[in-house]
Design an enzyme around this catalytic site. Structure first.
Site, PDB file in Angstrom:
ATOM      1  N   GLY A 124      35.186  41.771  49.466  1.00  0.00           N
ATOM      2  CA  GLY A 124      35.331  42.106  48.054  1.00  0.00           C
ATOM      3  C   GLY A 124      35.594  43.571  47.814  1.00  0.00           C
ATOM      4  N   LEU A 125      36.862  43.923  47.852  1.00  0.00           N
ATOM      5  CA  LEU A 125      37.250  45.305  47.575  1.00  0.00           C
ATOM      6  C   LEU A 125      37.947  45.387  46.209  1.00  0.00           C
ATOM      7  CD1 LEU A 125      37.706  48.276  48.467  1.00  0.00           C
ATOM      8  CD2 LEU A 125      39.744  47.515  49.673  1.00  0.00           C
ATOM      9  N   GLU A 127      39.285  45.053  42.504  1.00  0.00           N
ATOM     10  CA  GLU A 127      38.709  44.728  41.190  1.00  0.00           C
ATOM     11  C   GLU A 127      39.822  44.729  40.155  1.00  0.00           C
ATOM     12  OE1 GLU A 127      35.502  47.361  40.233  1.00  0.00           O
ATOM     13  OE2 GLU A 127      34.365  46.809  42.031  1.00  0.00           O
ATOM     14  N   PRO A 128      39.574  44.170  38.984  1.00  0.00           N
ATOM     15  CA  PRO A 128      40.629  44.153  37.969  1.00  0.00           C
ATOM     16  C   PRO A 128      41.200  45.555  37.700  1.00  0.00           C
ATOM     17  CG  PRO A 128      38.837  42.723  37.301  1.00  0.00           C
ATOM     18  CD  PRO A 128      38.387  43.408  38.554  1.00  0.00           C
ATOM     19  N   THR A 158      40.124  36.575  49.219  1.00  0.00           N
ATOM     20  CA  THR A 158      40.499  35.450  50.078  1.00  0.00           C
ATOM     21  C   THR A 158      39.267  34.834  50.744  1.00  0.00           C
ATOM     22  OG1 THR A 158      42.592  36.571  50.502  1.00  0.00           O
ATOM     23  CG2 THR A 158      42.032  34.773  51.995  1.00  0.00           C
ATOM     24  N   GLU A 366      46.498  43.749  51.009  1.00  0.00           N
ATOM     25  CA  GLU A 366      45.967  44.757  51.952  1.00  0.00           C
ATOM     26  C   GLU A 366      46.757  46.062  51.881  1.00  0.00           C
ATOM     27  OE1 GLU A 366      44.408  43.720  55.748  1.00  0.00           O
ATOM     28  OE2 GLU A 366      44.213  41.622  55.167  1.00  0.00           O
ATOM     29  N   SER A 369      53.453  47.861  49.752  1.00  0.00           N
ATOM     30  CA  SER A 369      54.407  48.618  50.579  1.00  0.00           C
ATOM     31  C   SER A 369      54.428  50.088  50.158  1.00  0.00           C
ATOM     32  CB  SER A 369      55.806  48.014  50.456  1.00  0.00           C
ATOM     33  OG  SER A 369      55.796  46.723  51.020  1.00  0.00           O
TER      34      SER A 369
HETATM   35  C1  LIG Z   1      46.649  36.121  47.428  1.00  0.00           C
HETATM   36  C2  LIG Z   1      45.944  37.446  47.462  1.00  0.00           C
HETATM   37  C3  LIG Z   1      44.900  37.632  48.350  1.00  0.00           C
HETATM   38  C4  LIG Z   1      44.196  38.846  48.354  1.00  0.00           C
HETATM   39  N1  LIG Z   1      43.072  38.976  49.159  1.00  0.00           N
HETATM   40  C5  LIG Z   1      42.260  40.048  48.977  1.00  0.00           C
HETATM   41  C6  LIG Z   1      40.979  40.111  49.625  1.00  0.00           C
HETATM   42  O1  LIG Z   1      40.598  39.234  50.405  1.00  0.00           O
HETATM   43  N2  LIG Z   1      40.170  41.171  49.354  1.00  0.00           N
HETATM   44  C7  LIG Z   1      40.541  42.178  48.494  1.00  0.00           C
HETATM   45  O2  LIG Z   1      39.747  43.093  48.297  1.00  0.00           O
HETATM   46  N3  LIG Z   1      41.759  42.153  47.878  1.00  0.00           N
HETATM   47  C8  LIG Z   1      42.609  41.114  48.085  1.00  0.00           C
HETATM   48  N4  LIG Z   1      43.816  41.059  47.437  1.00  0.00           N
HETATM   49  C9  LIG Z   1      44.181  42.142  46.515  1.00  0.00           C
HETATM   50  C10 LIG Z   1      45.326  43.009  46.997  1.00  0.00           C
HETATM   51  O3  LIG Z   1      44.913  43.783  48.084  1.00  0.00           O
HETATM   52  C11 LIG Z   1      45.796  43.835  45.796  1.00  0.00           C
HETATM   53  O4  LIG Z   1      46.498  42.943  44.931  1.00  0.00           O
HETATM   54  C12 LIG Z   1      46.675  44.994  46.191  1.00  0.00           C
HETATM   55  O5  LIG Z   1      45.936  45.974  46.887  1.00  0.00           O
HETATM   56  C13 LIG Z   1      47.366  45.670  45.001  1.00  0.00           C
HETATM   57  O6  LIG Z   1      46.473  45.917  43.947  1.00  0.00           O
HETATM   58  P1  LIG Z   1      46.876  45.457  42.452  1.00  0.00           P
HETATM   59  O7  LIG Z   1      47.253  44.018  42.544  1.00  0.00           O
HETATM   60  O8  LIG Z   1      45.782  45.836  41.546  1.00  0.00           O
HETATM   61  O9  LIG Z   1      48.205  46.271  42.120  1.00  0.00           O
HETATM   62  P2  LIG Z   1      48.269  47.767  41.505  1.00  0.00           P
HETATM   63  O10 LIG Z   1      47.437  48.687  42.298  1.00  0.00           O
HETATM   64  O11 LIG Z   1      48.049  47.681  40.046  1.00  0.00           O
HETATM   65  O12 LIG Z   1      49.788  48.124  41.779  1.00  0.00           O
HETATM   66  C14 LIG Z   1      50.867  47.735  40.904  1.00  0.00           C
HETATM   67  C15 LIG Z   1      52.136  48.416  41.424  1.00  0.00           C
HETATM   68  O13 LIG Z   1      51.989  49.843  41.323  1.00  0.00           O
HETATM   69  C16 LIG Z   1      52.215  50.430  42.594  1.00  0.00           C
HETATM   70  N5  LIG Z   1      51.373  51.602  42.770  1.00  0.00           N
HETATM   71  C17 LIG Z   1      50.037  51.720  42.523  1.00  0.00           C
HETATM   72  N6  LIG Z   1      49.623  52.945  42.853  1.00  0.00           N
HETATM   73  C18 LIG Z   1      50.683  53.621  43.320  1.00  0.00           C
HETATM   74  C19 LIG Z   1      50.901  54.940  43.822  1.00  0.00           C
HETATM   75  N7  LIG Z   1      49.902  55.836  43.939  1.00  0.00           N
HETATM   76  N8  LIG Z   1      52.144  55.309  44.200  1.00  0.00           N
HETATM   77  C20 LIG Z   1      53.170  54.407  44.109  1.00  0.00           C
HETATM   78  N9  LIG Z   1      53.040  53.162  43.660  1.00  0.00           N
HETATM   79  C21 LIG Z   1      51.816  52.776  43.264  1.00  0.00           C
HETATM   80  C22 LIG Z   1      51.890  49.352  43.603  1.00  0.00           C
HETATM   81  O14 LIG Z   1      52.513  49.594  44.851  1.00  0.00           O
HETATM   82  C23 LIG Z   1      52.414  48.114  42.905  1.00  0.00           C
HETATM   83  O15 LIG Z   1      53.796  47.992  43.122  1.00  0.00           O
HETATM   84  C24 LIG Z   1      44.592  39.895  47.488  1.00  0.00           C
HETATM   85  C25 LIG Z   1      45.689  39.722  46.627  1.00  0.00           C
HETATM   86  C26 LIG Z   1      46.344  38.513  46.592  1.00  0.00           C
HETATM   87  C27 LIG Z   1      47.462  38.347  45.604  1.00  0.00           C
END
Ligand SMILES: Cc1cc2nc3c(=O)[nH]c(=O)nc-3n(C[C@H](O)[C@H](O)[C@H](O)COP(=O)(O)OP(=O)(O)OC[C@H]3O[C@@H](n4cnc5c(N)ncnc54)[C@H](O)[C@@H]3O)c2cc1C
Length: 383
Positions: A124-125, A127-128, A158, A366, A369
């Protein structure tokens, strides 16, 4: 340099490939359609030894190296992304933090069941309001006597709400450091704890047969000893877990690209237009050649990153590169594979349709890109 895999690694590849073809492939499409996590294939994957792959045998693990782990994930992903996600998250995110940062009691309590696949654990890393900016954790854990009182929520976790999930490792604010910054720590919360709820999320584009959950903590009380490692080390533990986890995401990209490429090559030989197999038109033959080249390059990068990890050398930069590159290779290869299938590639009865959807998560989960490019840019001193 030695590019040969060991005999054990070759045997592992063959056995996971056979298993994936026989057990996962026949059900992958239907599970994806129904958005259903399969306890049957989960049990079978556990029996094959796909969990606890890099955990020492003392805790019930398989005691393998990271190259072997990558090969196993690659072979599952060659057939299905959802099952590969269950395996990759199960090992890297569920087992990883407990194995590398848990104390002896925590390891003895959870690892044996996790290593047989009888249990799963969440990580659990996210958050909304803390995604890429993962350090902006809002979930709080305050010590009250000898209990942590946790409030907050997590999203997209996951393996966290299956019937066999034992619990999750969660990052929480546990105070303020002397320099005024947030003190972040990892705390274990078992499923079934009062004040804690893990809810499955539905309606995913991809990985539809893997379990994804929202976690809610409402004055959830857990014993003080559920702290993982030392207080204040949570963010460091999470980042270390993600470094190793990126190898498995890379393996998912590599395996998925391999599977999509094989399907496209097969179809290109069978499909006749203008009296010839479509693969003999030079534009398509060159596309297939490029796909093969991309898959080979991805494999070399990933295996080198895993080799560095196995040999206790710094591997963070190559793990980020492998995760980024393998994801983008799968993106391109799956796109070409659908194109080579023409209209049929857009239909659900063809595996490439699922590969095309499944690849997208690899560029987001994780660390997106963009975040991988940030990590690499920092590590080479560009910023
Ligand atoms: C099916 C699924 C399984 C997952 N499993 C896990 C899990 O087991 N545990 C867990 O903790 N998380 C999990 N995640 C969460 C996942 O790691 C996050 O969705 C991811 O890290 C991106 O965070 P966000 O969705 O809030 O996007 P945001 O951080 O809101 O990013 C939105 C966009 O902005 C870009 N962006 C943000 N900051 C920057 C920056 N500084 N410079 C340039 N671009 C930027 C991003 O690259 C992206 O394109 C999962 C997600 C999914 C969909």
């Amino acid at each position: 340099m030695d590019f040969e895999l060991t005999t054990e690694q070759e045997i592992l590849r063959k056995s996971v490939r056979d298993f994936s073809e026989k057990v996962i492939k026949p059900v992958a499409h239907e599970l994806d359609e129904k958005e259903e996590f399969s306890y049957e294939t989960m049990r079978a994957m556990g029996e094959l030894g796909l969990f606890g792959m890099c955990v020492s045998e003392d805790y019930g693990g398989q005691g393998m190296d990271y190259i072997s782990y990558c090969i196993a994930v690659e072979e599952v992903a060659r057939v299905d992304g959802s099952h590969a996600a269950t395996v990759a998250a199960g090992n890297s995110l569920g087992i990883g933090p407990l194995y590398y940062y848990g104390n002896e009691e925590q390891k003895r309590k959870y690892l044996p069941k996790l290593c047989t696949g009888e249990g799963l654990f969440g990580f659990g890393l996210t958050e909304p309001n803390a995604g890429s900016d993962a350090g902006n954790t809002q979930t709080s854990a305050n010590l009250d006597g000898n209990e942590w009182v946790i409030n907050g929520s997590k999203i997209f976790i996951t393996n966290a709400s299956t019937d066999i999930t034992l619990g999750s490792t969660n990052l929480a604010r546990t105070g303020v450091r002397p320099d005024g910054k947030k003190e972040l720590s990892c705390i274990i919360v078992e499923n079934g704890t009062p004040g804690f709820e893990a809810r499955p999320m539905h309606g995913k584009l991809m990985w539809r047969a893997s379990n994804t959950s929202e976690l809610y903590f409402d004055n959830c009380r857990v014993p003080e000893e559920n702290l993982m490692g030392k207080r204040g080390e949570g963010f460091h533990q999470m980042l270390g877990t993600l470094d190793r986890g990126r190898l498995a995401i890379g393996a998912m990209g590599l395996g998925g690209a391999q599977g999509a490429h094989e399907a496209a090559l097969r179809y290109s030989k069978e499909r006749i237009q203008f009296g010839k197999p479509i693969g003999t038109f030079q534009v398509n033959a060159f596309k297939l050649a490029d796909m093969d080249m991309m898959v080979e390059a991805a494999r070399l990068l990933l295996y080198k990153a895993a080799w560095l990890c196995d040999n206790k050398k710094p591997f963070g930069k190559l793990a980020a590169m492998a995760k980024l590159y393998c994801s983008e290779v799968m993106h391109d290869v799956a796109n070409h594979a659908v194109q080579l299938h023409g209209g049929y590639g857009l239909m659900k009865e063809y595996d490439v349709e699922r590969f095309y959807r499944d690849q997208k998560l690899l560029e987001i989960g994780e660390g997106t890109s963009e975040v991988q490019r940030l990590v690499i840019a920092r590590l080479i001193g560009a910023i």
